[in-house]
Scaffold this motif. Structure first.
Motif, PDB file in Angstrom:
ATOM      1  N   SER A  43      52.182 -37.891  45.467  1.00  0.00           N
ATOM      2  CA  SER A  43      53.412 -37.230  45.025  1.00  0.00           C
ATOM      3  C   SER A  43      53.387 -35.717  45.198  1.00  0.00           C
ATOM      4  O   SER A  43      54.412 -35.115  45.548  1.00  0.00           O
ATOM      5  CB  SER A  43      53.683 -37.579  43.560  1.00  0.00           C
ATOM      6  OG  SER A  43      53.747 -38.979  43.393  1.00  0.00           O
ATOM      7  N   GLY A  44      52.259 -35.076  44.943  1.00  0.00           N
ATOM      8  CA  GLY A  44      52.174 -33.633  45.141  1.00  0.00           C
ATOM      9  C   GLY A  44      52.375 -33.262  46.600  1.00  0.00           C
ATOM     10  O   GLY A  44      53.087 -32.298  46.926  1.00  0.00           O
ATOM     11  N   GLN A  45      51.756 -34.008  47.479  1.00  0.00           N
ATOM     12  CA  GLN A  45      51.903 -33.747  48.909  1.00  0.00           C
ATOM     13  C   GLN A  45      53.343 -34.008  49.368  1.00  0.00           C
ATOM     14  O   GLN A  45      53.865 -33.314  50.246  1.00  0.00           O
ATOM     15  CB  GLN A  45      50.926 -34.603  49.713  1.00  0.00           C
ATOM     16  CG  GLN A  45      50.884 -34.273  51.192  1.00  0.00           C
ATOM     17  CD  GLN A  45      49.529 -34.576  51.793  1.00  0.00           C
ATOM     18  OE1 GLN A  45      48.793 -33.666  52.173  1.00  0.00           O
ATOM     19  NE2 GLN A  45      49.179 -35.847  51.888  1.00  0.00           N
ATOM     20  N   LEU A  49      55.830 -38.068  40.545  1.00  0.00           N
ATOM     21  CA  LEU A  49      56.906 -37.423  41.290  1.00  0.00           C
ATOM     22  C   LEU A  49      58.007 -36.944  40.346  1.00  0.00           C
ATOM     23  O   LEU A  49      58.500 -35.808  40.452  1.00  0.00           O
ATOM     24  CB  LEU A  49      57.469 -38.402  42.316  1.00  0.00           C
ATOM     25  CG  LEU A  49      58.481 -37.866  43.320  1.00  0.00           C
ATOM     26  CD1 LEU A  49      57.872 -36.762  44.172  1.00  0.00           C
ATOM     27  CD2 LEU A  49      58.987 -38.996  44.201  1.00  0.00           C
ATOM     28  N   ILE A  50      58.387 -37.797  39.400  1.00  0.00           N
ATOM     29  CA  ILE A  50      59.415 -37.423  38.420  1.00  0.00           C
ATOM     30  C   ILE A  50      58.952 -36.212  37.610  1.00  0.00           C
ATOM     31  O   ILE A  50      59.719 -35.259  37.399  1.00  0.00           O
ATOM     32  CB  ILE A  50      59.728 -38.610  37.488  1.00  0.00           C
ATOM     33  CG1 ILE A  50      60.405 -39.742  38.281  1.00  0.00           C
ATOM     34  CG2 ILE A  50      60.599 -38.173  36.321  1.00  0.00           C
ATOM     35  CD1 ILE A  50      60.431 -41.067  37.548  1.00  0.00           C
ATOM     36  N   ALA A  84      59.107 -47.058  38.978  1.00  0.00           N
ATOM     37  CA  ALA A  84      58.276 -47.454  37.839  1.00  0.00           C
ATOM     38  C   ALA A  84      56.775 -47.295  38.068  1.00  0.00           C
ATOM     39  O   ALA A  84      56.008 -47.424  37.121  1.00  0.00           O
ATOM     40  CB  ALA A  84      58.574 -48.914  37.473  1.00  0.00           C
ATOM     41  N   GLY A  85      56.348 -47.007  39.284  1.00  0.00           N
ATOM     42  CA  GLY A  85      54.920 -46.946  39.586  1.00  0.00           C
ATOM     43  C   GLY A  85      54.277 -45.614  39.240  1.00  0.00           C
ATOM     44  O   GLY A  85      54.943 -44.660  38.804  1.00  0.00           O
ATOM     45  N   TYR A  86      52.965 -45.538  39.468  1.00  0.00           N
ATOM     46  CA  TYR A  86      52.219 -44.317  39.164  1.00  0.00           C
ATOM     47  C   TYR A  86      52.712 -43.126  39.993  1.00  0.00           C
ATOM     48  O   TYR A  86      52.912 -42.033  39.464  1.00  0.00           O
ATOM     49  CB  TYR A  86      50.725 -44.516  39.435  1.00  0.00           C
ATOM     50  CG  TYR A  86      50.025 -45.427  38.464  1.00  0.00           C
ATOM     51  CD1 TYR A  86      50.169 -45.276  37.086  1.00  0.00           C
ATOM     52  CD2 TYR A  86      49.178 -46.442  38.920  1.00  0.00           C
ATOM     53  CE1 TYR A  86      49.505 -46.101  36.191  1.00  0.00           C
ATOM     54  CE2 TYR A  86      48.513 -47.278  38.041  1.00  0.00           C
ATOM     55  CZ  TYR A  86      48.671 -47.104  36.674  1.00  0.00           C
ATOM     56  OH  TYR A  86      48.015 -47.935  35.807  1.00  0.00           O
TER      57      TYR A  86
END
Length: 326
Positions: A300-302, A18-19, A11-13
């Protein structure tokens, strides 16, 4: 065949980003997104930018045989979760918390976590089963320092001033995340003792074990949503041209870190997995500016970049994103 992916703490940023990335990655299928507080709700009910992109719902069911597991839990919670839940030996785990970043904490019940900064240890990441994804500030600041440390050139203290957007504080509300407090405001926090200093000092010692320099880090809160902009300076006896060449040589094969010939600014990187570096010389000081998106290259990108390396995909796969420049 696509990789089956599970996400814990959906549920987080960072989970939302990532999703978004995984839905558009050509080699992944989201098997489940685990959330105790949102089980049964559609993902887009929480991550509203995903409406029309997916009909997946949050769940409290866990598939222990997924190929990749991303942990998007609060700091300290990943350790507890992995102690309570078992996964297949074939499941690769990428943790986005700070639980396993330091050498003293990198092993849990036989799981040996590798520090996942590709510009530092790409070859080790390729053969890893467990990754400790770096912190957002830690990423931006290490990328500013790596070329100096790798060449044994950190001879004096390192001074850092950096500002992050409101998303760096997570989704939970606090006094300093409310709009009325953050808007038209600016402040510092955790002066000289930010938790990411442990990672930064660890990397410096890895590259330049003789370094006795101290890192003085002043983190700041900005009144914008996302991004990190850092200025770093230390003593440097070479010329400006030598400094620029040092950085360009170090990052010549980096897929996402670039050395600019002009002054850099944050809008160049927001919504991308890039880090852009600027190098200047002022007297005997080398000034390095470093800017990233705290939710992507800083989180998330990393994590996706690390996944690509672990599975032998093209490092940039699913990460060719355009900056929100306008």
């Amino acid at each position: 065949m696509s990789l089956e992916v599970g996400i814990i703490g959906g549920a987080g940023y960072t989970a939302g980003e990532l999703i978004r990335l995984l839905l558009n990655h050509p080699e992944t299928n989201i098997n489940f997104v685990y959330s105790t507080s949102n089980a049964g709700n559609k993902l887009y009910k929480v991550h509203q930018d995903l409406i029309g992109s997916t009909e997946i719902s949050f769940t409290q069911d866990i598939n222990s045989n997924v190929d990749v597991l991303f942990l998007c839990l609060g700091h300290g919670n990943s350790t507890a979760f992995l102690k309570e839940n078992n996964f297949s030996k074939a499941t690769k785990i990428i943790d986005l918390s700070n639980d396993f970043r330091l050498l003293a904490n990198k092993n849990l019940d036989g799981k040996d976590f590798v520090y996942g900064l590709p510009e530092l240890d790409k070859e080790i990441i390729k053969t890893a089963n467990y990754i400790a994804n770096p912190g957002c500030f830690a990423t931006a600041l290490q990328l500013a320092i790596l070329p100096l440390a790798a060449n044994g050139l950190l001879k004096d203290d390192i001074h850092i001033n950096a500002v992050t957007g409101a998303t760096g504080a997570g989704t939970s509300l606090s006094k300093t995340t409310h709009f009325t407090w953050r808007d038209n405001n600016f402040s510092h926090y955790k002066a000289f003792n930010h938790q990411h200093l442990g990672e930064i000092n660890q990397t410096i010692q890895q590259l330049q074990s003789s370094c006795k320099s101290e890192v003085f880090f002043m983190p700041n809160r900005g009144n914008f949503s996302r991004g990190i902009f850092a200025t770093v300076y230390t003593t440097f006896n070479g010329t400006l041209e030598e400094g620029i060449q040092l950085y360009k040589n170090y990052y010549k094969n980096a897929k996402f870190t670039f050395v600019s010939d002009e002054a850099v600014h944050m809008k160049q990187v927001v919504n991308t997995n890039k880090c852009i570096i600027g190098v200047e010389k002022h007297g005997n000081k080398l000034l390095i500016t470093s800017t990233i998106d705290n939710l992507l290259k800083g989180a998330s990108g990393q994590a996706i970049q690390n996944m690509n390396l672990m599975y032998g995909f093209e490092e940039t796969l699913g990460l060719n994103l355009k900056a929100n420049y306008f």
